[in-house]
Design a protein around this motif. Structure first.
Motif, PDB file in Angstrom:
ATOM      1  N   ARG A   5       0.809  -1.199   0.000  1.00  0.00           N
ATOM      2  CA  ARG A   5       0.000   0.000   0.000  1.00  0.00           C
ATOM      3  C   ARG A   5       0.843   1.250   0.000  1.00  0.00           C
ATOM      4  NH1 ARG A   5      -3.486   0.087   4.673  1.00  0.00           N
ATOM      5  NH2 ARG A   5      -4.407   1.800   3.583  1.00  0.00           N
ATOM      6  N   HIS A   6       2.074   1.163   0.521  1.00  0.00           N
ATOM      7  CA  HIS A   6       2.925   2.345   0.538  1.00  0.00           C
ATOM      8  C   HIS A   6       3.620   2.443  -0.814  1.00  0.00           C
ATOM      9  CE1 HIS A   6       2.805   3.349   4.933  1.00  0.00           C
ATOM     10  NE2 HIS A   6       2.047   2.294   4.795  1.00  0.00           N
ATOM     11  N   TRP A  31      -2.797  15.495   9.297  1.00  0.00           N
ATOM     12  CA  TRP A  31      -3.289  14.329   8.560  1.00  0.00           C
ATOM     13  C   TRP A  31      -4.507  14.679   7.710  1.00  0.00           C
ATOM     14  CZ3 TRP A  31      -0.297  10.461   7.561  1.00  0.00           C
ATOM     15  CH2 TRP A  31       0.777  10.182   8.416  1.00  0.00           C
ATOM     16  N   TYR A  35      -4.529  13.844   3.672  1.00  0.00           N
ATOM     17  CA  TYR A  35      -5.578  13.064   3.015  1.00  0.00           C
ATOM     18  C   TYR A  35      -6.528  13.954   2.221  1.00  0.00           C
ATOM     19  CZ  TYR A  35      -4.188   8.801   5.506  1.00  0.00           C
ATOM     20  OH  TYR A  35      -3.500   7.705   5.951  1.00  0.00           O
ATOM     21  N   TRP A  41      -2.761   6.254  -0.432  1.00  0.00           N
ATOM     22  CA  TRP A  41      -2.191   4.905  -0.525  1.00  0.00           C
ATOM     23  C   TRP A  41      -2.828   4.147  -1.688  1.00  0.00           C
ATOM     24  CZ3 TRP A  41       1.701   5.849   2.368  1.00  0.00           C
ATOM     25  CH2 TRP A  41       1.569   6.491   3.585  1.00  0.00           C
ATOM     26  N   ASN A  46      -1.082  -3.990   3.226  1.00  0.00           N
ATOM     27  CA  ASN A  46       0.366  -4.006   3.427  1.00  0.00           C
ATOM     28  C   ASN A  46       0.846  -5.455   3.413  1.00  0.00           C
ATOM     29  OD1 ASN A  46       1.311  -1.180   4.032  1.00  0.00           O
ATOM     30  ND2 ASN A  46      -0.377  -1.330   5.493  1.00  0.00           N
ATOM     31  N   GLY A  65      -4.891   3.581  13.176  1.00  0.00           N
ATOM     32  CA  GLY A  65      -4.333   4.430  12.112  1.00  0.00           C
ATOM     33  C   GLY A  65      -4.525   3.754  10.771  1.00  0.00           C
ATOM     34  N   ASP A  86      -9.013   6.058  12.556  1.00  0.00           N
ATOM     35  CA  ASP A  86      -7.977   6.982  12.104  1.00  0.00           C
ATOM     36  C   ASP A  86      -8.376   8.394  12.512  1.00  0.00           C
ATOM     37  OD1 ASP A  86      -5.554   6.658   9.856  1.00  0.00           O
ATOM     38  OD2 ASP A  86      -6.321   8.705  10.062  1.00  0.00           O
ATOM     39  N   ILE A  87      -7.346   9.222  12.712  1.00  0.00           N
ATOM     40  CA  ILE A  87      -7.601  10.607  13.130  1.00  0.00           C
ATOM     41  C   ILE A  87      -8.206  11.437  11.998  1.00  0.00           C
ATOM     42  CG2 ILE A  87      -5.309  11.506  12.502  1.00  0.00           C
ATOM     43  CD1 ILE A  87      -5.326  13.028  15.179  1.00  0.00           C
ATOM     44  N   LEU A 115     -11.190   8.859  14.890  1.00  0.00           N
ATOM     45  CA  LEU A 115     -10.857   8.874  16.319  1.00  0.00           C
ATOM     46  C   LEU A 115      -9.403   9.300  16.496  1.00  0.00           C
ATOM     47  CD1 LEU A 115     -11.814   7.866  19.178  1.00  0.00           C
ATOM     48  CD2 LEU A 115     -10.758   5.686  18.600  1.00  0.00           C
ATOM     49  N   ASP A 116      -9.151  10.194  17.458  1.00  0.00           N
ATOM     50  CA  ASP A 116      -7.775  10.541  17.819  1.00  0.00           C
ATOM     51  C   ASP A 116      -7.337   9.605  18.934  1.00  0.00           C
ATOM     52  OD1 ASP A 116      -5.393  11.537  18.707  1.00  0.00           O
ATOM     53  OD2 ASP A 116      -6.092  13.603  18.921  1.00  0.00           O
ATOM     54  N   LEU A 117      -6.524   8.620  18.583  1.00  0.00           N
ATOM     55  CA  LEU A 117      -6.131   7.589  19.554  1.00  0.00           C
ATOM     56  C   LEU A 117      -5.261   8.153  20.666  1.00  0.00           C
ATOM     57  CD1 LEU A 117      -5.414   4.798  16.970  1.00  0.00           C
ATOM     58  CD2 LEU A 117      -7.023   4.580  18.860  1.00  0.00           C
ATOM     59  N   SER A 118      -4.590   9.280  20.429  1.00  0.00           N
ATOM     60  CA  SER A 118      -3.761   9.868  21.488  1.00  0.00           C
ATOM     61  C   SER A 118      -4.629  10.538  22.547  1.00  0.00           C
ATOM     62  CB  SER A 118      -2.811  10.931  20.915  1.00  0.00           C
ATOM     63  OG  SER A 118      -1.857  10.351  20.078  1.00  0.00           O
ATOM     64  N   SER A 139      -0.220  -0.873  11.319  1.00  0.00           N
ATOM     65  CA  SER A 139       0.725  -0.868  10.192  1.00  0.00           C
ATOM     66  C   SER A 139       1.216   0.553   9.979  1.00  0.00           C
ATOM     67  CB  SER A 139       0.050  -1.356   8.912  1.00  0.00           C
ATOM     68  OG  SER A 139      -0.519  -2.631   9.080  1.00  0.00           O
ATOM     69  N   PHE A 140       2.477   0.774  10.253  1.00  0.00           N
ATOM     70  CA  PHE A 140       3.100   2.081  10.053  1.00  0.00           C
ATOM     71  C   PHE A 140       2.327   3.178  10.808  1.00  0.00           C
ATOM     72  CE2 PHE A 140       3.764  -0.702   6.398  1.00  0.00           C
ATOM     73  CZ  PHE A 140       5.130  -0.897   6.525  1.00  0.00           C
ATOM     74  N   LEU A 147       2.434  11.777  18.454  1.00  0.00           N
ATOM     75  CA  LEU A 147       1.635  10.551  18.428  1.00  0.00           C
ATOM     76  C   LEU A 147       2.107   9.711  19.617  1.00  0.00           C
ATOM     77  CD1 LEU A 147      -0.355   8.597  16.987  1.00  0.00           C
ATOM     78  CD2 LEU A 147       1.605   7.735  15.691  1.00  0.00           C
TER      79      LEU A 147
HETATM   80  C1  LIG Z   1       1.918   6.325   7.978  1.00  0.00           C
HETATM   81  S1  LIG Z   1       0.175   6.351   7.994  1.00  0.00           S
HETATM   82  C2  LIG Z   1      -0.250   4.619   7.867  1.00  0.00           C
HETATM   83  C3  LIG Z   1      -1.639   4.405   7.359  1.00  0.00           C
HETATM   84  C4  LIG Z   1      -2.043   2.945   7.160  1.00  0.00           C
HETATM   85  N1  LIG Z   1      -1.992   2.172   8.380  1.00  0.00           N
HETATM   86  C5  LIG Z   1      -1.198   2.293   6.085  1.00  0.00           C
HETATM   87  O1  LIG Z   1      -0.431   1.411   6.393  1.00  0.00           O
HETATM   88  O2  LIG Z   1      -1.286   2.723   4.952  1.00  0.00           O
HETATM   89  C6  LIG Z   1      -0.193   6.712   9.700  1.00  0.00           C
HETATM   90  C7  LIG Z   1      -1.686   6.830   9.960  1.00  0.00           C
HETATM   91  O3  LIG Z   1      -1.875   7.115  11.339  1.00  0.00           O
HETATM   92  C8  LIG Z   1      -2.950   8.022  11.449  1.00  0.00           C
HETATM   93  N2  LIG Z   1      -2.822   8.722  12.740  1.00  0.00           N
HETATM   94  C9  LIG Z   1      -1.854   9.584  13.107  1.00  0.00           C
HETATM   95  N3  LIG Z   1      -2.069  10.031  14.358  1.00  0.00           N
HETATM   96  C10 LIG Z   1      -3.212   9.422  14.798  1.00  0.00           C
HETATM   97  C11 LIG Z   1      -3.960   9.475  16.011  1.00  0.00           C
HETATM   98  N4  LIG Z   1      -3.589  10.260  17.039  1.00  0.00           N
HETATM   99  N5  LIG Z   1      -5.092   8.728  16.112  1.00  0.00           N
HETATM  100  C12 LIG Z   1      -5.495   7.948  15.065  1.00  0.00           C
HETATM  101  N6  LIG Z   1      -4.821   7.861  13.900  1.00  0.00           N
HETATM  102  C13 LIG Z   1      -3.696   8.588  13.757  1.00  0.00           C
HETATM  103  C14 LIG Z   1      -2.787   8.931  10.245  1.00  0.00           C
HETATM  104  O4  LIG Z   1      -3.950   9.640   9.898  1.00  0.00           O
HETATM  105  C15 LIG Z   1      -2.357   7.930   9.178  1.00  0.00           C
HETATM  106  O5  LIG Z   1      -3.463   7.414   8.483  1.00  0.00           O
END
Ligand SMILES: C[S@@+](CC[C@H](N)C(=O)[O-])C[C@H]1O[C@@H](n2cnc3c(N)ncnc32)[C@H](O)[C@@H]1O
Length: 240
Positions: A5-6, A31, A35, A41, A46, A65, A86-87, A115-118, A139-140, A147
């Motif tokens: 995906r990357h 973010w 987006y 992506w 992945n 995420g 995802d945020i 959702l903001d997971l932090s 994943s990543f 974060l």
């Molecule tokens: C490098 S990207 C990876 C995306 C996806 N998992 C992939 O592999 O393609 C990191 C992801 O983390 C999300 N993200 C960053 N901070 C976040 C937070 N506090 N809560 C939820 N998602 C978050 C971003 O929006 C982004 O989609």
């Protein structure tokens, strides 16, 4: 970078977090901007993550995420009841659209929440449900701005049902095309031991068993078409 995906070559982008400097320091704003410009992506799973989850029997999963939802849709195609968070509301809207477009291919279910997971600690009870989760994937889950991975991944490990797995795949080394200021920053490229510390999975009294903690190579194509091998840090832990 086929099958991943990357797929930055196709889009002329360096891996997220390696393109300097970030446009914003507030995570949500950053973010949403990334987006907001269009699809980021490839939409595919992945490959490193797929190799880790494909042998598992389907159950309830959560992807942290999740971006545009490629990993979640892969699990839902394999019969999982898969949730992605995802945020970014833009990413979640795109993931929901992808799920609607591919609904006929899903033998499980795919759902997505912004959702903001932090920030949202209260969300974990809802995410885990009464029985806990069979699988959590990250994943990543890496960001050029704030974060709290330690908080998020340790909460994720505790949201697992007994026997459930937390699968974490991260950028383990900079690609050849990374600018020096990023390549020289080890915090961006955690080792397996760093990840175990982040999750809180080292030691005997963690309630977790470490199944995999290693680095894996995968072929990649850089923004100018150059071929390289990328290193993923892979950690899988199981709740006892
Ligand atoms: C490098 S990207 C990876 C995306 C996806 N998992 C992939 O592999 O393609 C990191 C992801 O983390 C999300 N993200 C960053 N901070 C976040 C937070 N506090 N809560 C939820 N998602 C978050 C971003 O929006 C982004 O989609």
């Amino acid at each position: 970078m086929t099958g991943h995906r990357h797929d930055h070559a196709a889009q002329g982008r360096a891996p997220t977090g390696l393109s300097a400097p970030p446009a914003a320091t507030d995570p949500r704003q950053l973010w949403e901007q990334r987006y907001g410009d269009g699809q980021v992506w490839s939409g595919r799973v992945n490959t490193t993550t797929a190799a880790l989850v494909d042998p598992l029997p389907p159950g309830r999963s959560l992807d942290l995420g999740c971006g545009e939802g490629g990993d979640v849709l892969h699990l839902a195609r394999r019969g999982w009841h898969a949730l992605g968070v995802d945020i970014s509301t833009h990413a979640i809207a795109r993931a929901r659209q992808a799920a609607a477009d591919r609904a006929h291919k899903l033998t499980g279910t795919a759902a997505f929440h912004a959702l903001d997971l932090s920030a949202d600690d209260d969300a974990w009870d809802r995410l885990a449900g009464s029985g806990g989760l069979d699988l959590v994937t990250a994943s990543f889950l890496q960001s050029p701005v704030a974060l709290d991975r330690a908080r998020i991944l340790s909460r994720a490990a505790h949201a697992l049902a007994p026997g459930g797995r937390l699968v974490v795949v991260s950028h383990g080394a900079p690609p050849a095309w990374a600018p020096p200021e990023f390549a020289d920053d080890p915090a961006r490229f955690p080792s397996p031991q760093d990840e175990l510390d982040t999750i809180g999975a080292r030691g005997c009294a963690t309630g977790l068993r470490v199944l995999i903690a290693e680095q894996r190579d995968r072929p990649a194509t850089g923004p100018d078409g150059q071929h390289d091998t990328l290193v993923d840090t892979v950690v899988v832990v199981e709740r006892l």
